[in-house]
Design a protein around this motif. Sequence first.
Motif, PDB file in Angstrom:
ATOM      1  N   UNK A   1     -54.130   9.227 -29.468  1.00  0.00           N
ATOM      2  CA  UNK A   1     -52.808   8.653 -29.686  1.00  0.00           C
ATOM      3  C   UNK A   1     -52.940   7.724 -30.885  1.00  0.00           C
ATOM      4  N   UNK A   2     -52.298   8.108 -31.983  1.00  0.00           N
ATOM      5  CA  UNK A   2     -52.558   7.395 -33.232  1.00  0.00           C
ATOM      6  C   UNK A   2     -53.983   7.686 -33.663  1.00  0.00           C
TER       7      UNK A   2
ATOM      8  N   UNK B   1     -53.870   7.407 -13.679  1.00  0.00           N
ATOM      9  CA  UNK B   1     -54.209   6.244 -14.496  1.00  0.00           C
ATOM     10  C   UNK B   1     -54.460   6.712 -15.919  1.00  0.00           C
ATOM     11  N   UNK B   2     -54.287   5.807 -16.874  1.00  0.00           N
ATOM     12  CA  UNK B   2     -54.599   6.165 -18.255  1.00  0.00           C
ATOM     13  C   UNK B   2     -54.981   4.907 -19.023  1.00  0.00           C
ATOM     14  N   UNK B   3     -55.666   5.122 -20.139  1.00  0.00           N
ATOM     15  CA  UNK B   3     -56.110   4.007 -20.958  1.00  0.00           C
ATOM     16  C   UNK B   3     -57.033   4.493 -22.058  1.00  0.00           C
ATOM     17  N   UNK B   4     -57.599   3.579 -22.849  1.00  0.00           N
ATOM     18  CA  UNK B   4     -58.519   3.969 -23.917  1.00  0.00           C
ATOM     19  C   UNK B   4     -59.712   4.735 -23.353  1.00  0.00           C
ATOM     20  N   UNK B   5     -60.182   5.709 -24.103  1.00  0.00           N
ATOM     21  CA  UNK B   5     -61.291   6.540 -23.643  1.00  0.00           C
ATOM     22  C   UNK B   5     -62.630   5.930 -24.037  1.00  0.00           C
TER      23      UNK B   5
ATOM     24  N   UNK C   1     -47.349  12.691 -32.529  1.00  0.00           N
ATOM     25  CA  UNK C   1     -46.633  13.754 -33.240  1.00  0.00           C
ATOM     26  C   UNK C   1     -47.556  14.840 -33.797  1.00  0.00           C
ATOM     27  N   UNK C   2     -48.870  14.575 -33.866  1.00  0.00           N
ATOM     28  CA  UNK C   2     -49.808  15.565 -34.393  1.00  0.00           C
ATOM     29  C   UNK C   2     -50.579  16.293 -33.293  1.00  0.00           C
ATOM     30  N   UNK C   3     -50.307  15.969 -32.031  1.00  0.00           N
ATOM     31  CA  UNK C   3     -51.030  16.548 -30.903  1.00  0.00           C
ATOM     32  C   UNK C   3     -50.067  17.365 -30.048  1.00  0.00           C
TER      33      UNK C   3
ATOM     34  N   UNK D   1     -39.322  12.713 -29.957  1.00  0.00           N
ATOM     35  CA  UNK D   1     -40.129  11.687 -30.589  1.00  0.00           C
ATOM     36  C   UNK D   1     -41.449  11.531 -29.847  1.00  0.00           C
ATOM     37  N   UNK D   2     -42.367  10.809 -30.447  1.00  0.00           N
ATOM     38  CA  UNK D   2     -43.597  10.394 -29.775  1.00  0.00           C
ATOM     39  C   UNK D   2     -43.337   9.045 -29.120  1.00  0.00           C
ATOM     40  N   UNK D   3     -43.720   8.912 -27.853  1.00  0.00           N
ATOM     41  CA  UNK D   3     -43.443   7.678 -27.119  1.00  0.00           C
ATOM     42  C   UNK D   3     -44.508   7.484 -26.042  1.00  0.00           C
ATOM     43  N   UNK D   4     -44.358   6.419 -25.272  1.00  0.00           N
ATOM     44  CA  UNK D   4     -45.325   6.077 -24.227  1.00  0.00           C
ATOM     45  C   UNK D   4     -45.402   7.181 -23.174  1.00  0.00           C
TER      46      UNK D   4
END
Length: 388
Positions: A371-372, A317-321, A296-298, A261-264
């Motif tokens: 993501x989405x 670290x990660x977050x919005x680009x 799921x598309x990446x 599945x796609x998840x965090x």
Amino acid sequence: MTYRFSLDDVAFLTSSAGERALAGCGALPLTGASRIADVAAARRLAGERSAVVLETVLLRRRAVSKLDSAAGWLCTGDALQQASASPVARHRAARLSGRDVHDVTCSIGADLAELAKVARCCVGSDLDPVRLAMARHNCPGVALVRADALRPVTRDAVVVADPARRDDAGRRTWRPRDFVPPLDELARVYAGRDLVVKCSPGIDRAVVPWANEVELVSLDGQVREACLWAGDLATVSRRATVLRSDGTRWTITDEEPDDIEAAAPGEWIVDPDGAVVRAGLVRQYGARHGLWQLDERIAYLTGDRPPPGVRAFRVLEHGPFQEKALRALLRRHEVGRLEILVRGLDVDPDALRRRLKPRGPAEATVVLTRIGRSPHLFLCTAQRIPPA
């Protein structure tokens, strides 16, 4: 300008005088700085044949990274460029072990040499008399005949073909008519026989409906070819094979489970080998190694333990680009040497790096993806995971 070999050239190169000239010129440095002296030395050694001798020495040096025993081979520049690397040819030949095989586009013999080692009976043919003469030198003892690939000269043997790509095709997605001979013509002529066709990785499965199995093959991280298997040779619909120069190999097929599945995001980001991605087997690869998808598309995968033997990316670290946020992140981590990987976003890594102007002693990898519907960034450290 590409040197055009003649049959007389091949006859000279395979003579005792040619072999002496090749041995003598093989010791020359052949660099830009030594060019004038090298040409003079070649003329003393080979006279009017100096050009063909120098060309052959240069081609053999180029071939070392591609062909086994390259030091003794004869080839043309175009033939060497198209030739299968020996590990790839050896892998394909292994699936034909014990069979009668006819290589209908044998060229200089890169595939033929490996087929001859494992086949019960092996025949090579080509229309180009020069390449055929070179194959006779490169593959001693193998039956060779001058013949058109579209005019069968054998009956029951497995047919192996490596069609040339047309110079004017100019595309990454290929059509059957972009090859010589055309793929659909090969399939028509050899209908009902086991057929193996090497072609470009960008081939669309839809344009080769006769191929029962499509195998994507990579060598040392570079996708080298798509191999089309027709007839009883095919065992699955899609396959990815990953080869390394050290002899290691693994394969994955569409018959394996793909229930992920796609998840965090997990602790690691994994970019599957290009053969896996092109074969559409990312989910199978993830299921095999306990990974899941970010989207799921990446094709990026993530998890808490990376597979053995890969280069993976530990997430810091990660977050919005956003460029401003990324610039601040790099400054905080003192990143000066920066690798940028992008998938699913319209971002030019080189242009972005120039705008970011990273400075500092640290090294990092930034993974940019979607993501989405949202662009996302991961600041990572790249690590080579040891083999199992």
